[in-house]
Design a protein around this motif. Structure first.
Motif, PDB file in Angstrom:
ATOM      1  N   ILE A  39       0.869  -1.133  -0.210  1.00 37.23           N
ATOM      2  CA  ILE A  39       0.104  -0.001   0.062  1.00 37.23           C
ATOM      3  C   ILE A  39       0.829   1.336  -0.012  1.00 37.23           C
ATOM      4  O   ILE A  39       1.439   1.662   1.097  1.00 37.23           O
ATOM      5  CB  ILE A  39      -0.942   0.006   1.190  1.00 37.23           C
ATOM      6  N   GLY A  40       0.974   1.930  -1.096  1.00 35.95           N
ATOM      7  CA  GLY A  40       1.595   3.163  -1.351  1.00 35.95           C
ATOM      8  C   GLY A  40       1.075   4.419  -1.200  1.00 35.95           C
ATOM      9  O   GLY A  40       0.331   4.492  -2.028  1.00 35.95           O
ATOM     10  N   VAL A  41       1.240   5.225  -0.299  1.00 31.51           N
ATOM     11  CA  VAL A  41       0.788   6.652  -0.055  1.00 31.51           C
ATOM     12  C   VAL A  41       2.006   7.395  -0.314  1.00 31.51           C
ATOM     13  O   VAL A  41       2.709   7.715   0.356  1.00 31.51           O
ATOM     14  CB  VAL A  41       0.197   6.757   1.321  1.00 31.51           C
ATOM     15  N   ALA A  42       1.707   8.355  -1.517  1.00 30.23           N
ATOM     16  CA  ALA A  42       2.652   9.177  -1.927  1.00 30.23           C
ATOM     17  C   ALA A  42       2.635  10.765  -1.393  1.00 30.23           C
ATOM     18  O   ALA A  42       1.406  11.291  -1.531  1.00 30.23           O
ATOM     19  CB  ALA A  42       2.891   9.232  -3.440  1.00 30.23           C
ATOM     20  N   TYR A  43       3.561  11.170  -0.657  1.00 34.96           N
ATOM     21  CA  TYR A  43       3.508  12.525  -0.240  1.00 34.96           C
ATOM     22  C   TYR A  43       2.991  13.608  -1.108  1.00 34.96           C
ATOM     23  O   TYR A  43       2.324  14.481  -1.215  1.00 34.96           O
ATOM     24  CB  TYR A  43       4.933  13.089   0.192  1.00 34.96           C
ATOM     25  N   GLU A  44       3.648  13.425  -2.583  1.00 33.36           N
ATOM     26  CA  GLU A  44       3.363  14.384  -3.537  1.00 33.36           C
ATOM     27  C   GLU A  44       2.066  14.410  -4.382  1.00 33.36           C
ATOM     28  O   GLU A  44       1.625  15.226  -4.855  1.00 33.36           O
ATOM     29  CB  GLU A  44       4.509  14.231  -4.766  1.00 33.36           C
ATOM     30  N   THR A  45       1.233  13.568  -4.009  1.00 36.01           N
ATOM     31  CA  THR A  45      -0.228  13.480  -4.478  1.00 36.01           C
ATOM     32  C   THR A  45      -1.251  13.651  -3.194  1.00 36.01           C
ATOM     33  O   THR A  45      -2.523  13.481  -3.808  1.00 36.01           O
ATOM     34  CB  THR A  45      -0.419  12.135  -5.395  1.00 36.01           C
ATOM     35  N   VAL A  46      -0.925  14.052  -2.158  1.00 32.23           N
ATOM     36  CA  VAL A  46      -1.741  14.104  -1.296  1.00 32.23           C
ATOM     37  C   VAL A  46      -2.280  15.636  -1.600  1.00 32.23           C
ATOM     38  O   VAL A  46      -1.494  16.413  -1.818  1.00 32.23           O
ATOM     39  CB  VAL A  46      -1.442  14.244   0.411  1.00 32.23           C
ATOM     40  N   GLY A  72      -6.855  22.300  -4.168  1.00 34.76           N
ATOM     41  CA  GLY A  72      -5.815  22.062  -5.295  1.00 34.76           C
ATOM     42  C   GLY A  72      -4.384  21.999  -4.746  1.00 34.76           C
ATOM     43  O   GLY A  72      -3.420  21.435  -5.266  1.00 34.76           O
ATOM     44  N   ALA A  73      -4.141  22.647  -3.566  1.00 40.46           N
ATOM     45  CA  ALA A  73      -2.722  22.631  -2.812  1.00 40.46           C
ATOM     46  C   ALA A  73      -2.305  21.218  -2.564  1.00 40.46           C
ATOM     47  O   ALA A  73      -2.894  20.272  -2.270  1.00 40.46           O
ATOM     48  CB  ALA A  73      -2.843  23.329  -1.694  1.00 40.46           C
ATOM     49  N   LEU A  74      -0.996  21.039  -2.427  1.00 37.62           N
ATOM     50  CA  LEU A  74      -0.218  19.854  -2.401  1.00 37.62           C
ATOM     51  C   LEU A  74       0.644  20.157  -1.004  1.00 37.62           C
ATOM     52  O   LEU A  74       1.665  20.583  -1.072  1.00 37.62           O
ATOM     53  CB  LEU A  74       0.625  19.532  -3.642  1.00 37.62           C
ATOM     54  N   PRO A  75       0.024  19.823   0.187  1.00 36.69           N
ATOM     55  CA  PRO A  75       0.815  20.192   1.440  1.00 36.69           C
ATOM     56  C   PRO A  75       1.878  19.490   1.710  1.00 36.69           C
ATOM     57  O   PRO A  75       2.961  20.041   2.202  1.00 36.69           O
ATOM     58  CB  PRO A  75      -0.360  19.858   2.477  1.00 36.69           C
ATOM     59  N   LEU A  76       1.893  18.281   1.136  1.00 37.07           N
ATOM     60  CA  LEU A  76       3.260  17.627   1.491  1.00 37.07           C
ATOM     61  C   LEU A  76       4.489  17.778   0.543  1.00 37.07           C
ATOM     62  O   LEU A  76       5.596  17.362   0.805  1.00 37.07           O
ATOM     63  CB  LEU A  76       3.018  16.271   1.694  1.00 37.07           C
ATOM     64  N   LEU A  77       4.055  18.237  -0.576  1.00 34.71           N
ATOM     65  CA  LEU A  77       5.054  18.738  -1.729  1.00 34.71           C
ATOM     66  C   LEU A  77       5.576  20.171  -1.575  1.00 34.71           C
ATOM     67  O   LEU A  77       6.796  20.395  -1.805  1.00 34.71           O
ATOM     68  CB  LEU A  77       4.329  18.454  -3.098  1.00 34.71           C
ATOM     69  N   VAL A  78       4.689  20.740  -0.962  1.00 32.83           N
ATOM     70  CA  VAL A  78       5.236  22.368  -0.800  1.00 32.83           C
ATOM     71  C   VAL A  78       6.520  22.397  -0.174  1.00 32.83           C
ATOM     72  O   VAL A  78       7.254  23.229  -0.743  1.00 32.83           O
ATOM     73  CB  VAL A  78       3.884  23.143  -0.116  1.00 32.83           C
ATOM     74  N   PRO A  79       6.461  22.190   1.091  1.00 31.78           N
ATOM     75  CA  PRO A  79       7.905  22.163   1.789  1.00 31.78           C
ATOM     76  C   PRO A  79       9.192  22.063   0.889  1.00 31.78           C
ATOM     77  O   PRO A  79      10.279  22.858   1.026  1.00 31.78           O
ATOM     78  CB  PRO A  79       7.847  21.472   2.938  1.00 31.78           C
ATOM     79  N   MET A  80       9.073  20.774   0.273  1.00 32.66           N
ATOM     80  CA  MET A  80      10.335  20.673  -0.619  1.00 32.66           C
ATOM     81  C   MET A  80      10.559  21.273  -1.862  1.00 32.66           C
ATOM     82  O   MET A  80      11.617  21.465  -2.205  1.00 32.66           O
ATOM     83  CB  MET A  80      10.484  19.168  -0.978  1.00 32.66           C
ATOM     84  N   SER A  81       9.276  21.626  -2.360  1.00 35.40           N
ATOM     85  CA  SER A  81       9.240  22.591  -3.585  1.00 35.40           C
ATOM     86  C   SER A  81       9.864  23.905  -3.105  1.00 35.40           C
ATOM     87  O   SER A  81      10.565  24.709  -3.902  1.00 35.40           O
ATOM     88  CB  SER A  81       7.714  22.561  -4.178  1.00 35.40           C
ATOM     89  N   GLU A  82       9.445  24.323  -1.872  1.00 41.01           N
ATOM     90  CA  GLU A  82      10.033  25.648  -1.515  1.00 41.01           C
ATOM     91  C   GLU A  82      11.501  25.615  -1.361  1.00 41.01           C
ATOM     92  O   GLU A  82      12.284  26.439  -1.857  1.00 41.01           O
ATOM     93  CB  GLU A  82       9.724  25.985  -0.185  1.00 41.01           C
TER      94      GLU A  82
END
Length: 368
Positions: free
Chosen positions: A111-118, A123-133
């Motif tokens: 069961i794979g839950v991906a940070y980048e698609t939460v 439309g915001a991607l809360p778990l991708l935002v910090p690393m995108s910053e």
């Protein structure tokens, strides 16, 4: 729940999935946390801090043997042996650019839950935002270094000096990565051009920089023109969970200046530059047609302490939900459900299915 936090083994990846403070929170909620010995050392977080937080220090195999494994980066080939059907994996996956991993997860039934698609309803991607910053702010920094003559670049100082023009920085994409790259490039004194298809984003940048940034509608003709004057081109394009489109094509490269630099932050999703390929912090660049390409797929790993804390600030609330209710948390939290990419041998994210022409199972059907 038993939660495992293994050490990251990707080349020069020094982040760790959970800080000692986050581990203490999990332990206080009644969970058992297994941290691989040495997992936090790259982020200046010694084993003693994890032990004091209530974690058990274990081997890699023991950490992977937990009910839920929380990581930073996607499993690499040497970790495929740990994948199994009764494992809940919570990490960045970037499957649309990685067919071998996709097949390994499906084959194991993980069961794979991906940070980048939460994804939130906004439309915001809360778990991708910090690393995108982080990656966005790093892009002008690493690009400036690559522009140095000793690194194969044109030998240009990004901000110039009085009497000598500054470098031209072109940013393709005005989302989180692009906006953060713009902020740093402007701060370093460069001439900055930003292209995007979203007019509202261009309006935003135009307003806050009050004419210091040139904003251009993103289309093939405008991109083709912009690459000709770019000293540094930053790729900052994202389609959540899907393979990035090739907006800068192979035939555009000969029109770029010799010694110019491309930094494609979208490389972990396949890249928005057709000639980009994933590189490592050990060997970050290569040259095609005289253009230096920087394609490090885990840029934030170069500043691991900052990145670890920034990431954990966002992932911990979701980790707590998964630890408390397991798969049930996916049924109750719509944003978290969008993070589900693989479920017991089924592919549940449309962008990945489209990238590899694989059958798609809806999340609601998989969880039913």
């Amino acid at each position: 729940m038993i939660i495992g936090i293994p050490k990251e083994i990707k080349t020069l990846e020094n982040r760790v999935a959970m800080t000692p403070g986050a581990v203490e929170t999990l332990v206080r909620r009644g969970h058992k946390v297994l941290v691989e010995a040495g997992a936090g050392l790259g982020s200046a977080l010694p084993d003693e801090q994890y032990a004091a937080a209530g974690a058990s220090l274990v081997s890699a195999a023991e950490a992977w043997g937990a009910e839920m494994v929380i990581k930073v980066k996607e499993p690499i080939a040497g970790e495929y042996k740990f994948l199994r059907k009764d494992l809940l994996l919570f990490t960045y996956l970037h499957l649309a650019a990685d067919r071998p991993l996709t097949e390994a997860l499906l084959g194991a039934g993980t069961i794979g839950v991906a940070y980048e698609t939460v994804q939130l309803d906004s439309g915001a991607l809360p778990l991708l935002v910090p690393m995108s910053e982080v990656a966005g702010r790093m892009a002008p920094q690493v690009g400036s270094h690559a522009l140095e003559k000793s690194q194969g670049g044109r030998g240009i100082l990004l901000g110039g000096v009085p009497g000598v023009p500054q470098a031209s920085v072109v940013i393709v994409g005005a989302g989180v990565v692009g906006a953060n790259a713009c902020k740093i490039a402007v701060g370093m004194g460069a001439q900055v051009t930003v292209l995007d298809v979203n007019h509202a984003r261009l309006q935003y940048l135009d307003d806050i920089y009050q004419g210091r940034v040139v904003t251009v509608a993103s289309n093939e003709a405008n991109i083709r023109k912009a690459v000709t004057y770019a000293d540094l081109l930053i790729g900052a394009v994202l389609i959540p969970g899907a393979k990035a489109p090739h907006l800068v094509t192979r035939d555009m490269l000969p029109t770029m200046k010799p010694g110019s630099v491309i930094v494609d932050v979208a490389v972990d999703q396949g890249g928005c530059v057709e000639t980009i390929k994933a590189t490592t912090h050990a060997v970050p660049t290569y040259v095609i047609d005289g253009v230096v390409h920087y394609g490090v797929a885990n840029m934030p790993g170069a500043v691991p302490r900052t990145s670890t804390f920034a990431l954990c600030n966002q992932t911990l609330p979701y980790a707590l939900k998964l630890a408390a209710k397991g798969v049930g948390a996916l049924r109750e939290d719509a944003a978290l459900a969008k993070g589900l990419n693989t479920y017991e041998g089924k592919l549940t994210f449309a962008g990945v299915a489209e990238a590899f022409d694989m059958p798609l199972t809806r999340v609601s059907e998989a969880l039913a």
